[in-house]
Design a protein around this motif. Structure first.
Motif, short mmCIF file in Angstrom:
data_model
loop_
_atom_site.label_atom_id
_atom_site.label_comp_id
_atom_site.label_asym_id
_atom_site.label_seq_id
_atom_site.Cartn_x
_atom_site.Cartn_y
_atom_site.Cartn_z
N ARG A 103 0.78 -1.23 0.08
CA ARG A 103 -0.25 0.13 0.10
C ARG A 103 0.82 1.28 0.11
O ARG A 103 0.67 2.42 -0.67
N GLU A 104 1.97 1.28 0.93
CA GLU A 104 2.85 2.32 0.98
C GLU A 104 3.61 2.46 -0.30
O GLU A 104 3.69 3.69 -0.88
N ARG A 105 3.97 1.39 -0.93
CA ARG A 105 4.65 1.41 -2.28
C ARG A 105 3.94 2.14 -3.50
O ARG A 105 4.39 2.83 -4.26
N ASN A 159 1.07 3.95 -2.84
CA ASN A 159 0.84 5.44 -2.84
C ASN A 159 2.14 6.18 -3.20
O ASN A 159 1.89 7.29 -3.82
N ASN A 160 3.47 5.77 -2.99
CA ASN A 160 4.52 6.54 -3.40
C ASN A 160 4.67 6.78 -4.79
O ASN A 160 5.11 7.66 -5.28
N LEU A 161 4.44 5.64 -5.49
CA LEU A 161 4.40 5.76 -7.02
C LEU A 161 3.17 6.62 -7.57
O LEU A 161 3.53 7.25 -8.59
N GLN A 165 2.17 9.25 -5.95
CA GLN A 165 2.61 10.64 -5.60
C GLN A 165 3.70 10.96 -6.54
O GLN A 165 3.77 12.22 -6.78
N LEU A 166 4.59 10.17 -7.00
CA LEU A 166 5.60 10.43 -7.78
C LEU A 166 5.13 10.77 -9.20
O LEU A 166 5.53 11.91 -9.79
N ARG A 187 3.82 14.55 -9.23
CA ARG A 187 4.45 15.48 -8.66
C ARG A 187 5.60 15.82 -9.79
O ARG A 187 6.12 16.82 -9.77
N THR A 188 5.98 14.69 -10.58
CA THR A 188 7.14 14.93 -11.52
C THR A 188 6.53 15.54 -12.71
O THR A 188 5.38 15.72 -12.96
N ALA A 194 6.27 5.30 -13.55
CA ALA A 194 5.64 5.37 -12.06
C ALA A 194 4.26 4.68 -12.18
O ALA A 194 3.91 3.58 -11.59
N ALA A 209 2.69 1.25 -10.84
CA ALA A 209 1.60 1.19 -10.01
C ALA A 209 0.54 0.16 -10.53
O ALA A 209 -0.14 -0.72 -9.86
#
Length: 170
Positions: free
Chosen positions: A10-12, A14-16, A18-19, A22-23, A32, A36
């Motif tokens: 779940r954390e991975r 969400n990080n993907l 977000q990346l 914002r990129t 990314a 995901a």
């Protein structure tokens, strides 16, 4: 097909996301999102399903008991923060209303009066005129004529004339 995301997955995920959001580089964004999608597919979901997925609470994880003392401390700290924010808001509103009434301008005018302008006397020369200072310097020191001219701001001819006049009177 697995049941759902683990905490790490779940954390991975969400990080993907977000990346990707914002990129500013299109290739990085595509990579990314592709990662995901692969992660979501591994768990048998589409990207949209995985983004909307809320994991059911784990029955094995029991939240720690709440200490009533610390719960009161946290609650009072939160209330204190809320009071501070509300007080700042009330102060800003009062200042805005006072400025709208012209109160701030009146106080500024009363408390910030300009002092009357007076002629400034130079403390370095004791308030003497340049010629009086030159006369004192010529009588009481052994400075050269050019040094006296530099100190008083007179030209060398005026200082020389003063020196000759002082000789004649002595």
């Amino acid at each position: 097909m697995t049941q759902g995301f683990t905490t790490a997955d779940r954390e991975r995920f969400n990080n993907l996301l977000q990346l990707a959001a914002r990129t500013s580089f299109p290739g990085e964004r595509e990579n990314a999102l592709a990662a995901a999608e692969r992660l979501a597919a591994r768990h048998g979901m589409t990207l949209n399903e995985a983004a909307a997925y809320d994991a059911p609470p784990d029955p094995d994880v029991v939240p720690p008991p709440v200490d009533p003392f610390w719960a009161g401390v946290v609650r009072s700290a939160h209330l204190t923060d809320a009071f501070i924010v509300a007080d700042k808001r009330r102060r800003e509103e009062a200042l805005r209303a006072a400025r709208a009434r012209g109160l701030d301008e009146e106080l500024h005018r009363v408390h910030h009066r300009q002092p009357p302008r007076t002629a400034r006397k130079s403390r370095g020369r004791g308030g003497r005129s340049p010629s009086a200072l030159a006369q004192v310097l010529l009588n009481e020191t052994s400075l050269s004529l050019s040094a006296v001219a530099d100190i008083t701001g007179l030209d060398i001819y005026a200082v020389t004339s003063l020196k000759l006049k002082l000789r004649a009177s002595a």
